[in-house]
Design a protein around this motif. Structure first.
Motif, PDB file in Angstrom:
ATOM      1  N   LEU A  60      10.256  15.747  -1.019  1.00 14.09           N
ATOM      2  CA  LEU A  60       9.534  14.927  -0.049  1.00 14.09           C
ATOM      3  C   LEU A  60       9.078  13.633  -0.717  1.00 14.09           C
ATOM      4  O   LEU A  60       8.592  13.648  -1.840  1.00 14.09           O
ATOM      5  CB  LEU A  60       8.319  15.678   0.495  1.00 14.09           C
ATOM      6  N   ASP A  61       9.232  12.534  -0.019  1.00 17.14           N
ATOM      7  CA  ASP A  61       8.799  11.233  -0.522  1.00 17.14           C
ATOM      8  C   ASP A  61       7.460  10.896   0.134  1.00 17.14           C
ATOM      9  O   ASP A  61       7.410  10.527   1.311  1.00 17.14           O
ATOM     10  CB  ASP A  61       9.851  10.175  -0.191  1.00 17.14           C
ATOM     11  N   ARG A  62       6.392  11.026  -0.639  1.00 14.60           N
ATOM     12  CA  ARG A  62       5.041  10.818  -0.113  1.00 14.60           C
ATOM     13  C   ARG A  62       4.903   9.426   0.496  1.00 14.60           C
ATOM     14  O   ARG A  62       4.384   9.274   1.603  1.00 14.60           O
ATOM     15  CB  ARG A  62       4.011  11.015  -1.219  1.00 14.60           C
ATOM     16  N   THR A  63       5.365   8.420  -0.196  1.00 16.73           N
ATOM     17  CA  THR A  63       5.226   7.048   0.286  1.00 16.73           C
ATOM     18  C   THR A  63       5.937   6.865   1.619  1.00 16.73           C
ATOM     19  O   THR A  63       5.372   6.288   2.556  1.00 16.73           O
ATOM     20  CB  THR A  63       5.763   6.053  -0.768  1.00 16.73           C
ATOM     21  N   ASP A  64       7.156   7.350   1.723  1.00 15.83           N
ATOM     22  CA  ASP A  64       7.905   7.220   2.992  1.00 15.83           C
ATOM     23  C   ASP A  64       7.205   7.945   4.133  1.00 15.83           C
ATOM     24  O   ASP A  64       7.137   7.428   5.250  1.00 15.83           O
ATOM     25  CB  ASP A  64       9.328   7.766   2.848  1.00 15.83           C
ATOM     26  N   LEU A  65       6.691   9.148   3.858  1.00 15.03           N
ATOM     27  CA  LEU A  65       6.021   9.907   4.912  1.00 15.03           C
ATOM     28  C   LEU A  65       4.742   9.207   5.367  1.00 15.03           C
ATOM     29  O   LEU A  65       4.494   9.080   6.567  1.00 15.03           O
ATOM     30  CB  LEU A  65       5.718  11.332   4.444  1.00 15.03           C
ATOM     31  N   VAL A  66       3.939   8.757   4.422  1.00 12.30           N
ATOM     32  CA  VAL A  66       2.679   8.098   4.780  1.00 12.30           C
ATOM     33  C   VAL A  66       2.959   6.788   5.521  1.00 12.30           C
ATOM     34  O   VAL A  66       2.357   6.520   6.570  1.00 12.30           O
ATOM     35  CB  VAL A  66       1.807   7.864   3.530  1.00 12.30           C
ATOM     36  N   GLU A  67       3.870   5.980   5.004  1.00  5.08           N
ATOM     37  CA  GLU A  67       4.176   4.712   5.665  1.00  5.08           C
ATOM     38  C   GLU A  67       4.783   4.931   7.051  1.00  5.08           C
ATOM     39  O   GLU A  67       4.459   4.230   8.003  1.00  5.08           O
ATOM     40  CB  GLU A  67       5.112   3.869   4.808  1.00  5.08           C
ATOM     41  N   GLY A  68       5.667   5.920   7.159  1.00  3.88           N
ATOM     42  CA  GLY A  68       6.264   6.228   8.457  1.00  3.88           C
ATOM     43  C   GLY A  68       5.218   6.669   9.470  1.00  3.88           C
ATOM     44  O   GLY A  68       5.218   6.235  10.623  1.00  3.88           O
TER      45      GLY A  68
END
Length: 143
Positions: free
Chosen positions: A129-137
């Motif tokens: 899981l990519d934390r940055t991608d999930l949060v930004e998304g």
């Protein structure tokens, strides 16, 4: 404590030494007749992690739907579990959701209580899981 005569078995998930635990009888430490340590039949994959997101604000329902659909199409196989409570704009109720891989369900829950922060809280558990991608998304779905 009542004493009980005979042989007894003590099963623990962790070794008693981890907690400084001893078994005594009449003030004397009881030495086990036999011990057995079991190891799990599986190993943990270091690529499996969790990402928790907590954000205030109302979510645009269309943006949320589009983002979740894109996310599940792209990463659904790697998302083992997800769940949360959402503040969707226009809904007087909390929206609870849960999902396993590409299966997803969301339902209106109880109404938000007076004075209760309308906070979005969600968690993803999965592989790579990519934390940055999930949060930004997720943030892109906020109004």
């Amino acid at each position: 404590m009542t004493e009980v005569e005979g042989c007894h078995a003590l099963f623990t998930q962790h070794h008693p030494d981890e907690f400084g635990m001893t078994v005594t009888r009449d003030g004397e430490t009881v030495v086990p007749i036999a011990t057995e340590a079991y190891t799990p039949s599986h190993t943990h994959d270091n690529a499996v992690t969790s990402v928790g997101i907590v954000e205030d604000g109302a979510l645009d329902p269309q943006r949320l739907n589009d983002w979740m659909g894109d996310l599940l199409r792209a990463k659904g196989v790697d998302i083992f579990r997800m769940k949360g409570v959402l503040n969707v704009q226009g809904s007087p109720n909390r929206v609870v959701f849960q999902g396993v891989h590409m299966l997803f369900d969301a339902q209106a829950d109880r109404p938000w209580k007076s004075g209760e922060p309308r906070r979005n809280q969600l968690v993803f558990i999965g592989r790579d899981l990519d934390r940055t991608d999930l949060v930004e998304g997720f943030r892109s779905c906020l109004r």
